[in-house]
Design an enzyme around this catalytic site. Structure first.
Site, mmCIF file in Angstrom:
data_model
loop_
_atom_site.group_PDB
_atom_site.id
_atom_site.type_symbol
_atom_site.label_atom_id
_atom_site.label_comp_id
_atom_site.label_asym_id
_atom_site.label_seq_id
_atom_site.Cartn_x
_atom_site.Cartn_y
_atom_site.Cartn_z
ATOM 1 N N CYS A 197 28.272 22.920 17.079
ATOM 2 C CA CYS A 197 29.944 22.604 17.068
ATOM 3 C C CYS A 197 30.184 21.072 17.167
ATOM 4 O O CYS A 197 31.077 20.579 16.366
ATOM 5 C CB CYS A 197 30.545 23.482 18.016
ATOM 6 S SG CYS A 197 30.048 22.856 19.869
ATOM 7 N N THR A 233 8.568 3.888 0.105
ATOM 8 C CA THR A 233 9.535 4.890 -0.664
ATOM 9 C C THR A 233 8.596 6.221 -0.651
ATOM 10 O O THR A 233 7.425 6.197 -0.499
ATOM 11 C CB THR A 233 9.791 4.712 -2.183
ATOM 12 O OG1 THR A 233 8.576 4.325 -2.997
ATOM 13 C CG2 THR A 233 10.780 3.572 -2.409
ATOM 14 N N PHE A 252 0.848 -1.154 0.088
ATOM 15 C CA PHE A 252 0.004 0.106 0.062
ATOM 16 C C PHE A 252 0.910 1.140 0.037
ATOM 17 O O PHE A 252 0.316 2.506 0.606
ATOM 18 C CB PHE A 252 -0.992 0.104 1.237
ATOM 19 C CG PHE A 252 -1.859 -0.993 1.269
ATOM 20 C CD1 PHE A 252 -2.518 -1.570 0.230
ATOM 21 C CD2 PHE A 252 -2.378 -1.396 2.159
ATOM 22 C CE1 PHE A 252 -3.471 -2.951 0.286
ATOM 23 C CE2 PHE A 252 -3.500 -2.351 2.698
ATOM 24 C CZ PHE A 252 -3.817 -3.257 1.376
ATOM 25 N N CYS A 260 42.105 18.761 19.114
ATOM 26 C CA CYS A 260 41.533 19.553 18.374
ATOM 27 C C CYS A 260 42.678 19.995 17.367
ATOM 28 O O CYS A 260 43.896 20.157 17.599
ATOM 29 C CB CYS A 260 41.493 21.218 18.895
ATOM 30 S SG CYS A 260 41.264 22.267 17.944
ATOM 31 N N CYS A 267 3.667 2.136 -2.849
ATOM 32 C CA CYS A 267 4.100 2.609 -4.131
ATOM 33 C C CYS A 267 3.625 4.048 -4.539
ATOM 34 O O CYS A 267 2.562 3.923 -4.875
ATOM 35 C CB CYS A 267 3.819 1.507 -5.143
ATOM 36 S SG CYS A 267 4.843 1.985 -6.876
#
Length: 432
Positions: free
Chosen positions: A385, A205, A137, A346, A139
């Site tokens: 960050c 999909t 059910f 870092c 596509c």
């Protein structure tokens, strides 16, 4: 050794990794290769009514979205259901199931929305010895324009009606495959449950156009100068799929309904995330199309190792994260964190500084020698960050304890409180 043996709505398989109904499951030769590679189950590519086979396009069928390294992030597919005769598919299914009795073999079905069409094909499918049926059910292209696929999946009443027909005319377990092209995934899941479905699978999909050819000025893939919307799948749809699986798993009306998770599963970790949100099995398509059938071997070994490291079983994993999924209004608004940069790790690239300075809260300072530090009095803990730093665990978030002062607000961190009781919530004030 952790066991991956699975029993899903009475269907047994040696592991929870199934191939989804798609081009990789369209032929006997493909399915045999899949089982030899280690897949625990297969959902055979969608069968239609007996008669003239569906006609697929004879040009390009896929459009692709790439990452910066040309890794496939998503595939847009304009192919329809199987274009091979029903009798050929049924014969091959029977042959495969005979030779691989320990593997799950489910047949995807899509026929016109009338009871006789469903009754007729169900009898033929049962004769193959297959373990169950999956009702397509979902596509969003081609078949939907003919009143099938997502045209049914977007109408809960139709889902309930067809599911009832299937349960009335078949002894096989019935899995209802849901479309994501809907505003509230809980409604079709509830309809499937009312109709007697044994389980749901999702997501199918996502309706999409992935790109436009700027020379031809047509969507890709392009067929004789024209393009069409199609079904989008692959890693890019995983967040959508995870959310929808979680919505069904935590919804009071559908809680406990077995779920087969689909959508961008590429690694064992992806599969484990779906299972933690309630999926009992997972179905894979794009990863197999991108890397071949043997990709399942990494999934199997990875999931086994994870379960052993955690010292939990498959049943312990399934649904374990569901209690921790909540609505925004119940989040702890007093929970406070601050970013912390590990100076040893870092590399001085400055990406955190640029992102925070230009697009966030100007909470990172750059000192002499490109030394980056967090300004706690400006940091709102958005963790942008952390997300954009190229060095894993270089930037982390430190939780402030209850009673500790937040330098940004000048107030101490308070115990749990959410939006339902917050002083800025007019509804909370009205309730008082």
């Amino acid at each position: 050794m952790s066991s991956l043996s699975t029993e899903f709505v009475g269907i047994k398989s040696p592991n929870p990794f199934w191939l989804a109904s798609a081009p990789p499951t369209d032929k006997e030769i493909n399915v045999r290769r899949a089982f030899q590679a280690g897949w625990g189950g297969v959902v055979w590519k969608t069968l239609g009514s007996e008669g003239p086979p569906v006609v697929n396009v004879n040009g390009p069928r896929y459009g692709v979205v790439y990452g910066a390294d040309r890794r496939v992030l998503g595939i847009n597919n304009i192919e329809l259901i199987t274009d091979r005769p029903l009798e050929v598919n049924l014969r091959e299914i029977k042959s495969v199931k005979r030779d691989y009795p320990d593997r799950a073999l489910v047949i995807s079905l899509m026929v016109p929305c009338d009871e006789e069409s469903w009754k007729a094909i169900l009898k033929q499918v049962e004769d193959t010895g297959a373990d169950g049926v999956e009702l397509n059910f979902g596509c969003p292209h081609g078949m939907a324009e003919r009143g099938m696929g997502s045209a049914v999946g977007q109408v809960p009443e139709y889902i309930e009606m067809v599911t009832r027909w299937v349960k009335q005319h078949s002894r096989m377990p019935c899995i209802v495959k849901l479309t994501p092209n809907i505003s509230d995934i809980r409604k079709p899941a509830e309809a499937a449950m009312r109709g007697g479905a044994d389980a749901v699978s999702l997501i199918n999909t996502v309706n999409s156009i992935t790109s436009v050819d700027l020379d031809l000025f047509a969507p890709q893939p392009t067929i004789d100068g024209k393009g069409s919307h199609g079904g989008y799948c692959g890693p890019a749809v995983k967040p959508i799929a995870l959310n929808m699986v979680a919505e069904i798993a935590r919804n009071q009306a559908t809680r406990g309904l077995p779920i087969s998770g689909i959508g961008g599963i590429t690694t064992w970790r992806d599969a484990a995330e779906f299972m933690a949100l309630g999926a009992g099995t997972v179905q894979v398509c794009t990863a197999a199309m991108t890397y071949g059938f043997k990709v399942v071997q990494e999934m199997i070994s990875g999931l086994k190792e994870y379960l052993e490291d955690k010292q939990i079983s498959m049943s312990d994993l399934i649904g374990r994260a569901v209690p921790n999924v909540t609505d925004w209004q119940y989040l702890n608004l007093n929970y406070t964190t601050k970013a912390v940069i590990d100076q040893q790790a870092c590399i001085g690239c400055g990406r955190c500084y640029a992102a925070c300075e230009d697009t966030s809260h100007q909470a990172i300072a750059m000192g002499p020698g490109r030394v980056f530090t967090v300004k706690d009095d400006e940091c709102v803990a958005c963790n942008l960050c952390v997300d954009i730093c190229p060095v894993e665990n270089c930037i982390t978030m430190r939780e402030l304890a209850v009673g500790e002062m937040d330098p940004r607000t000048g107030r101490t961190v308070q115990p749990y409180a959410n939006w339902t009781t917050h002083q800025n919530n007019p509804m909370a004030q009205a309730a008082e």
